[in-house]
Design an enzyme around this catalytic site. Structure first.
Site, PDB file in Angstrom:
ATOM      1  N   PRO A 260       0.840  -1.200   0.000  1.00 41.78           N
ATOM      2  CA  PRO A 260       0.000   0.000   0.000  1.00 41.78           C
ATOM      3  C   PRO A 260       0.876   1.251   0.000  1.00 41.78           C
ATOM      4  O   PRO A 260       1.926   1.275   0.649  1.00 41.78           O
ATOM      5  CB  PRO A 260      -0.782  -0.102   1.316  1.00 41.78           C
ATOM      6  CG  PRO A 260      -0.663  -1.518   1.752  1.00 41.78           C
ATOM      7  CD  PRO A 260       0.585  -2.080   1.144  1.00 41.78           C
ATOM      8  N   THR A 262       2.435   2.534  -2.592  1.00 37.91           N
ATOM      9  CA  THR A 262       3.480   2.609  -3.617  1.00 37.91           C
ATOM     10  C   THR A 262       2.978   3.303  -4.879  1.00 37.91           C
ATOM     11  O   THR A 262       3.703   3.378  -5.870  1.00 37.91           O
ATOM     12  CB  THR A 262       4.043   1.214  -3.968  1.00 37.91           C
ATOM     13  OG1 THR A 262       2.945   0.307  -4.059  1.00 37.91           O
ATOM     14  CG2 THR A 262       5.027   0.739  -2.937  1.00 37.91           C
ATOM     15  N   GLU A 470      31.020  -4.379   3.509  1.00 35.98           N
ATOM     16  CA  GLU A 470      31.083  -3.527   2.312  1.00 35.98           C
ATOM     17  C   GLU A 470      32.462  -3.619   1.656  1.00 35.98           C
ATOM     18  O   GLU A 470      32.570  -3.599   0.432  1.00 35.98           O
ATOM     19  CB  GLU A 470      30.758  -2.062   2.656  1.00 35.98           C
ATOM     20  CG  GLU A 470      29.361  -1.832   3.246  1.00 35.98           C
ATOM     21  CD  GLU A 470      28.233  -2.434   2.419  1.00 35.98           C
ATOM     22  OE1 GLU A 470      28.375  -2.549   1.188  1.00 35.98           O
ATOM     23  OE2 GLU A 470      27.200  -2.812   3.019  1.00 35.98           O
ATOM     24  N   HIS A 473      32.448  -6.586  -0.645  1.00 41.06           N
ATOM     25  CA  HIS A 473      31.829  -6.297  -1.958  1.00 41.06           C
ATOM     26  C   HIS A 473      32.808  -5.521  -2.842  1.00 41.06           C
ATOM     27  O   HIS A 473      32.985  -5.829  -4.017  1.00 41.06           O
ATOM     28  CB  HIS A 473      30.583  -5.422  -1.783  1.00 41.06           C
ATOM     29  CG  HIS A 473      29.386  -6.136  -1.228  1.00 41.06           C
ATOM     30  ND1 HIS A 473      28.852  -7.266  -1.799  1.00 41.06           N
ATOM     31  CD2 HIS A 473      28.580  -5.843  -0.156  1.00 41.06           C
ATOM     32  CE1 HIS A 473      27.779  -7.648  -1.104  1.00 41.06           C
ATOM     33  NE2 HIS A 473      27.592  -6.799  -0.093  1.00 41.06           N
TER      34      HIS A 473
HETATM   35  P1  ADP Z   1      -1.627   2.734  -3.528  1.00 40.07           P
HETATM   36  O1  ADP Z   1      -2.773   2.774  -4.487  1.00 40.07           O
HETATM   37  O2  ADP Z   1      -0.491   1.876  -4.038  1.00 40.07           O
HETATM   38  O3  ADP Z   1      -1.984   2.379  -2.114  1.00 40.07           O
HETATM   39  P2  ADP Z   1      -1.638   5.590  -3.912  1.00 40.07           P
HETATM   40  O4  ADP Z   1      -1.580   5.702  -5.405  1.00 40.07           O
HETATM   41  O5  ADP Z   1      -2.968   5.768  -3.270  1.00 40.07           O
HETATM   42  O6  ADP Z   1      -0.995   4.206  -3.440  1.00 40.07           O
HETATM   43  O7  ADP Z   1      -0.581   6.599  -3.324  1.00 40.07           O
HETATM   44  C1  ADP Z   1      -0.766   7.228  -2.077  1.00 40.07           C
HETATM   45  C2  ADP Z   1      -0.130   8.591  -2.133  1.00 40.07           C
HETATM   46  O8  ADP Z   1       1.275   8.452  -2.300  1.00 40.07           O
HETATM   47  C3  ADP Z   1      -0.633   9.400  -3.296  1.00 40.07           C
HETATM   48  O9  ADP Z   1      -1.128  10.618  -2.792  1.00 40.07           O
HETATM   49  C4  ADP Z   1       0.551   9.627  -4.203  1.00 40.07           C
HETATM   50  O10 ADP Z   1       0.619  10.970  -4.564  1.00 40.07           O
HETATM   51  C5  ADP Z   1       1.754   9.238  -3.373  1.00 40.07           C
HETATM   52  N1  ADP Z   1       2.665   8.384  -4.170  1.00 40.07           N
HETATM   53  C6  ADP Z   1       2.862   7.052  -4.060  1.00 40.07           C
HETATM   54  N2  ADP Z   1       3.787   6.621  -4.946  1.00 40.07           N
HETATM   55  C7  ADP Z   1       4.165   7.698  -5.654  1.00 40.07           C
HETATM   56  C8  ADP Z   1       5.099   7.910  -6.733  1.00 40.07           C
HETATM   57  N3  ADP Z   1       5.825   6.916  -7.251  1.00 40.07           N
HETATM   58  N4  ADP Z   1       5.225   9.178  -7.193  1.00 40.07           N
HETATM   59  C9  ADP Z   1       4.516  10.193  -6.667  1.00 40.07           C
HETATM   60  N5  ADP Z   1       3.627  10.064  -5.660  1.00 40.07           N
HETATM   61  C10 ADP Z   1       3.455   8.846  -5.150  1.00 40.07           C
END
Ligand code: ADP
Length: 660
Positions: A260, A262, A470, A473
């Site tokens: 969640p 992402t 490290e 590596h």
């Molecule tokens: P999910 O559907 O995966 O739970 P959301 O799309 O609802 O996540 O994202 C939650 C918030 O996090 C949003 O307001 C979004 O703007 C921000 N967010 C998440 N990932 C990104 C990203 N890669 N770039 C910009 N904003 C992001």
């Protein structure tokens, strides 16, 4: 429709506290708002703050404005007059002009709540002014129990609470008047619903919201192959609209999986914006909340019909994994669940006769989804969205704080937020802005640092382990001809970070022919941290595995790719598995493959161990430099490694000469 704006009516704190006159619905709504704001104690005690509240799909945001206003006013009386306050509601019809005027309203209104049932309709620029986006949850069983007691003087048992909390709050409130017991209320409401007289008032009947064209895929970062897929799809859709590409050649959809926050929902919205298509936001949980099977299927078909009507459209189906897998349903709900999956299959296949609808499913884990839904022509493309890496975190910071971020802020904040989601980073930007606002200045590095979890010192013995790890590596990479740009260890760690901060940055490789041996070298470099730890401390610690992005995860996946899709193993068969979850599934489904992968890992570890043992001097020199200074750059690494190599060369020449 104009956004609803509360008249600035004021309720005195003493009135607000008279719960005995509160209706059941009012009591529950207030409890929901208080729960959403439970971590915002300063705001609830009367301090300035601005929040977006996302209202659950079973309720209309407008029904909660009264409760939100009450909560805004339930603060210390002496502070009440210091601040102006307001509550607004926005929906799909809210004109973009309104959002353009929002900054002025925010400046004038230090205590402000904006309610919506769909965050996507609020442009990202408008979200900048808010401290947090908070979710309003339906009332808990404890809320129901307290409301029944306080407002009606009724006591309910667990079974009654279970049943009543499934019912629409407003219908229960309507039914309380003449009923003498909780069961009586429940029976009457259930009967009324069954008669279907009130079905049209159910909130699932509301048309799905659309989002304004805010961010496009080009602006977003951190999506890896999903972004490439989306951009390709946008090009294909454009060609289809122009009539130069057949619909049969356009992908039907994708299933995005990832933790969640992402950005899966954000991706769907950006995809719609990029493709100039309508976004229809649906969710399996929202369909399920519609009620019994008939209602659920009705809500599902409604969203598909809407997507067809508004084509070209992106039908976003959140919580796709809640739909389940028919093979795994237990006896108890099997028939219900099978009908739900079949209903969804029918809806998806029903799109065949209507061009222009792309489905984007989103889930946390793609395991446990009925394979029929993932078959060719349905959601046959699956892409994992990982937690953003450091570059992606910098890019996400730039999205959410486009101004005032210099290179130092970007680098330091991105480095300190390992393991954070895009949503976490967005929230951090809000908190940093609030911090700066309180200090009446523009956002600076300090605002971010003060909002990050506390930094603690890494104990000396762990620093030593990190340095040896490290250095292992770096030395093996250097000996194998992979340029090492820098080695770094951090002597502090943020409280929320599960991994210690140490890494080696390898130079990017020029385009060249990459054979099996090159891949084996890469794996040996990844195993070298474990090899060095084992050589010096007798065993290795947990830092090399357990997490996504760890040495073992990357080495295991690389070895799997060699065997399963690069033709470097005994089989030339190609498997379409690229992301870690898909590669893991492949290994689990094929014990022979798993064994071959393990053999590669073991032999790579042996190779790394030999190289580490042969270069002890270089490892110790690099490690002690890291312990003292924290980092080492390319020329220094090279010097230490070639110094040792020369020593080894000279020693063996001397030995040869002596022997001779
Ligand atoms: P999910 O559907 O995966 O739970 P959301 O799309 O609802 O996540 O994202 C939650 C918030 O996090 C949003 O307001 C979004 O703007 C921000 N967010 C998440 N990932 C990104 C990203 N890669 N770039 C910009 N904003 C992001």
């Amino acid at each position: 429709m104009k956004p609803y704006r509360m008249l600035p009516h004021r309720v005195s704190p003493s009135q607000a506290g008279q719960k005995s006159f509160m209706s059941l619905a009012r009591f529950l709504r207030r409890a929901m708002i208080v729960r959403a704001l439970r971590d915002e104690s300063e705001f609830r005690s009367g301090q300035p703050g601005r929040y977006i509240l996302i209202v659950p799909p079973t309720l209309k945001p407008r029904t909660l404005t009264d409760a939100a206003t009450r909560v805004l006013l339930e603060c210390k009386p002496d502070l009440e007059n210091l601040y102006d306050y307001d509550v607004d509601v926005v929906d799909a019809e809210t004109p973009s002009r309104w959002f353009r005027e929002l900054p002025v309203r925010l400046v004038d209104t230090p205590r402000y709540i904006l309610m919506t049932d769909n965050l996507q309709i609020i442009p990202h620029k408008s979200r900048l002014g808010f401290d947090a986006v908070l979710q309003v949850q339906p009332p808990t069983p404890a809320h129901w129990r307290a409301a029944l007691k306080a407002c009606l003087g009724l006591t309910a048992n667990n079974a009654e609470i279970d049943r009543i909390s499934q019912l629409p709050m407003d219908l229960v409130a309507l039914a309380t008047g003449r009923r003498g017991s909780v069961t009586e209320i429940i029976n009457d409401v259930e009967a009324a619903i069954a008669e279907d007289n009130l079905a049209e008032d159910q909130p699932t009947e509301r048309p799905p919201s659309r989002q304004p064209r805010t961010m496009t895929l080009e602006e977003l970062a951190g999506y890896g192959p999903a972004k490439t897929w989306g951009l390709d799809l946008a090009a294909d859709l454009a060609a289809w609209k122009e009539g130069t590409l057949d619909w049969a050649d356009v992908d039907r959809g994708v299933l995005l999986s990832g933790p969640p926050g992402t950005g899966k929902t954000t991706f769907a919205a950006a995809l719609a914006a990029t493709c100039d298509a309508q976004l229809i936001a649906a969710s399996v949980a929202r369909w399920q909340a519609a009620g019994h099977l008939g209602e659920l299927l009705k809500a599902m078909r409604h969203d598909f019909a809407e997507a067809r009507k508004q084509a070209p459209s992106i039908l976003f189906i959140d919580e796709f994994d809640s739909i389940g897998d028919r093979a795994r349903f237990g006896d108890q709900h099997a028939s219900y669940s099978i009908q739900v999956v079949n209903g969804l299959l029918e809806c998806i296949d029903g799109l065949d006769d209507r061009e222009g609808v792309i489905i984007v499913g989103a889930c946390n884990m793609s395991d446990g989804i009925d394979p029929a839904l993932l078959r060719s022509g349905r959601l046959d493309r699956q892409i994992a969205i990982p937690l953003p890496d450091e570059d992606a975190r910098q890019a996400i910071l730039r999205v959410h704080q486009p101004d005032q971020l210099d290179a130092e802020i970007l680098e330091r904040v991105a480095a300190a937020t390992d393991g954070w989601t895009g949503a976490d980073i967005e929230a951090l930007c809000r908190r940093a802005r609030r911090h700066a606002r309180k200090a009446r200045r523009t956002v600076a590095l300090d605002d971010f640092l003060s909002e990050l979890p506390e930094e603690v010192a890494v104990p000396d013995e762990l620093v030593e382990v990190m340095a040896i790890h490290e250095a292992g590596h770096a030395v093996v990479a250097s000996v194998l001809g992979r340029g090492v740009e820098a080695v770094h260890i951090s002597r502090t760690v943020r409280r929320d970070q599960s991994r210690l901060g140490g890494h080696v940055t390898l130079k990017s490789q020029p385009l060249k022919r990459r054979s099996r041996d090159n891949y084996l070298d890469e794996i040996a470099i990844l195993m070298a941290g474990i090899a060095a730890e084992t050589l010096y401390f007798g065993d290795h610690a947990d830092g090399a595995g357990a997490l996504h992005g760890s040495d073992l995860q990357m080495a295991t996946d690389l070895a799997t790719l060699m065997e399963a899709s690069l033709g470097f193993g005994p089989s030339l068969v190609y498997h379409d598995a690229q992301d870690p979850a898909a590669l893991d599934r492949l290994r689990c489904s094929d014990p022979t493959l798993k064994k071959r992968v393990d053999t590669i890992l073991q032999s790579s570890l042996d190779k790394a161990t030999d190289l580490v043992a042969a270069n002890r001097e270089a490892i110790e020199a690099i490690a002690s430099h890291l312990i003292r200074f924290g980092s080492m750059n390319e020329p220094e690494v090279k010097r230490r490694v070639s110094g040792q190599q020369n020593d080894v060369g000279q020693a063996s020449e001397t030995q040869t000469a002596t022997a001779a």
